[in-house]
Design an enzyme around this catalytic site. Structure first.
Site, PDB file in Angstrom:
ATOM      1  N   CYS A 233      41.356  27.405  41.842  1.00 44.59           N
ATOM      2  CA  CYS A 233      41.442  28.516  40.891  1.00 44.59           C
ATOM      3  C   CYS A 233      41.937  28.078  39.511  1.00 44.59           C
ATOM      4  O   CYS A 233      41.671  28.738  38.507  1.00 44.59           O
ATOM      5  CB  CYS A 233      42.341  29.613  41.439  1.00 44.59           C
ATOM      6  SG  CYS A 233      41.760  30.306  43.010  1.00 44.59           S
TER       7      CYS A 233
ATOM      8  N   HIS B  41      44.143  34.313  35.528  1.00 42.54           N
ATOM      9  CA  HIS B  41      43.321  34.189  36.727  1.00 42.54           C
ATOM     10  C   HIS B  41      43.426  35.494  37.504  1.00 42.54           C
ATOM     11  O   HIS B  41      44.515  36.030  37.699  1.00 42.54           O
ATOM     12  CB  HIS B  41      43.824  33.013  37.567  1.00 42.54           C
ATOM     13  CG  HIS B  41      43.297  32.982  38.957  1.00 42.54           C
ATOM     14  ND1 HIS B  41      41.949  33.075  39.241  1.00 42.54           N
ATOM     15  CD2 HIS B  41      43.929  32.852  40.150  1.00 42.54           C
ATOM     16  CE1 HIS B  41      41.786  33.017  40.553  1.00 42.54           C
ATOM     17  NE2 HIS B  41      42.957  32.886  41.118  1.00 42.54           N
TER      18      HIS B  41
ATOM     19  N   ASN C 214      38.630  37.920  43.222  1.00 43.60           N
ATOM     20  CA  ASN C 214      39.025  36.564  42.844  1.00 43.60           C
ATOM     21  C   ASN C 214      37.801  35.660  42.871  1.00 43.60           C
ATOM     22  O   ASN C 214      37.302  35.321  43.937  1.00 43.60           O
ATOM     23  CB  ASN C 214      40.098  36.061  43.821  1.00 43.60           C
ATOM     24  CG  ASN C 214      40.612  34.677  43.470  1.00 43.60           C
ATOM     25  OD1 ASN C 214      40.066  34.001  42.606  1.00 43.60           O
ATOM     26  ND2 ASN C 214      41.668  34.261  44.146  1.00 43.60           N
TER      27      ASN C 214
END
Length: 326
Positions: free
Chosen positions: A115, A253, A283
């Site tokens: 990520c 994020h 996500n």
């Protein structure tokens, strides 16, 4: 004295057409729309079509970013892709994207920091562009997380989506002050002792080449997230010679709405300055920051001259932050 920096001159994104709602997941596992919304803030996520691979998503996002920058593919001399879900073990997804876009021979490679990958990739590209080694770089975060999900595990399958976001980086001259246009500062970190908190349980040397599925100790990841992300942000801000109060837009994020809120509160950031797409994108790992950035540009919130702060935390554990003047 003139000071060379790398500036973001175009932002783009792409989301697959198929949308999975929380109710879709309630028919797969023991969960509900209310349970997912309350714990994550997610209402839906996008899923790549059969046969649609990471490079396809990356190419679509790259075309939008190039158009925004007023650039053609034949002007690109560097491609860096942040991805956890490459088309194949090798060659790199970046080399495939280079071919599909029709970009001339030049440097092209992938970065893997899960990520945090987009921030890592941006920092690598900054080293090329700010040193005059690249005149037009494409940095892309692209993922098909749906291919590595265990759809019997309600703790992970509900969290992730597919998508791609891209930026174009070009060299600009400045005065060496925080008022310069371009990337001002970074902070990149990794703690390999915590690899067991978030990982994929297969690979080339495990489980007879099975790709594997995401495994996560969610409560432990959450515990580390707010602290480590805030730490990286504070370090990046200090290295950039700015303050948190100077930030116009916080583009984090998109892991979990509670994490976004926790980090903003810890840093003393006004919630109105936070770009959040977690509700509709979920996500998307390395793609989440550039996708959220693209949304902020498209709806007119993020403008030329604004000071943008980005951050992420992912498997490794990795975490990173950067400050950029547009």
């Amino acid at each position: 004295m003139r000071f060379m920096r790398s500036a973001v001159t175009g932002v783009g994104g792409y989301l697959p057409e198929t949308i999975l709602s929380n109710d879709d997941f309630a028919r797969m596992v023991d969960t509900s729309d209310e349970w997912i919304r309350e714990r994550t803030g997610i209402t839906q996520r996008h899923k790549a079509a059969d046969g649609e691979v990471t490079s396809d998503l990356a190419v679509a996002a790259a075309k939008v970013a190039l158009a925004a920058a007023g650039k053609q593919a034949d002007e690109v001399d560097l491609i860096i892709i942040a991805t956890t879900t490459p088309d194949m073990t090798f060659p790199s997804t970046a080399s495939i994207v280079q071919r599909k876009l029709g970009v001339p021979a030049g440097a092209a490679f992938d970065v893997q920091a899960v990520c945090s990958g987009f921030v890592y990739a941006l920092s690598v590209a900054d080293g090329f562009v700010a040193r005059g080694l690249s005149k037009c770089a494409l940095i892309i975060g692209a993922e098909v997380m749906s291919r590595i999900l265990d759809y019997t595990d309600r703790g992970t399958c509900i969290l992730f989506g597919d998508g791609a976001g891209a930026v174009v980086l070009e060299p600009v001259e400045g005065e060496g002050t925080p008022q310069d246009r371009g990337i001002l500062g970074f902070d990149l970190q990794c703690d390999g002792t915590k690899t067991d908190l978030l990982y994929v349980d297969g690979g080339v040397f495990d489980n007879d080449y099975r790709a594997g599925k995401i495994r996560m100790q969610g409560n432990q990841v959450f515990k580390h997230a707010v602290h480590k992300i805030s730490q990286a942000v504070e370090s990046a801000v200090e290295k950039s010679n700015i303050s948190i109060a100077d930030i116009d837009w916080f583009v984090p994020h998109q892991a979990n709405q509670r994490i976004l809120k926790g980090v903003a509160e810890r840093l003393g950031l006004d919630e109105k300055k936070v770009i959040s797409t977690v509700a509709t994108h979920a996500n998307t790992s390395a793609a989440s920051i550039p996708l959220a950035w693209w949304e902020g540009v498209r709806d007119g919130r993020i403008k030329r001259g604004d000071l943008v702060l980005i951050e992420a935390l992912g498997g490794g554990l990795t975490w990173a932050a950067a400050a950029i003047r547009l």
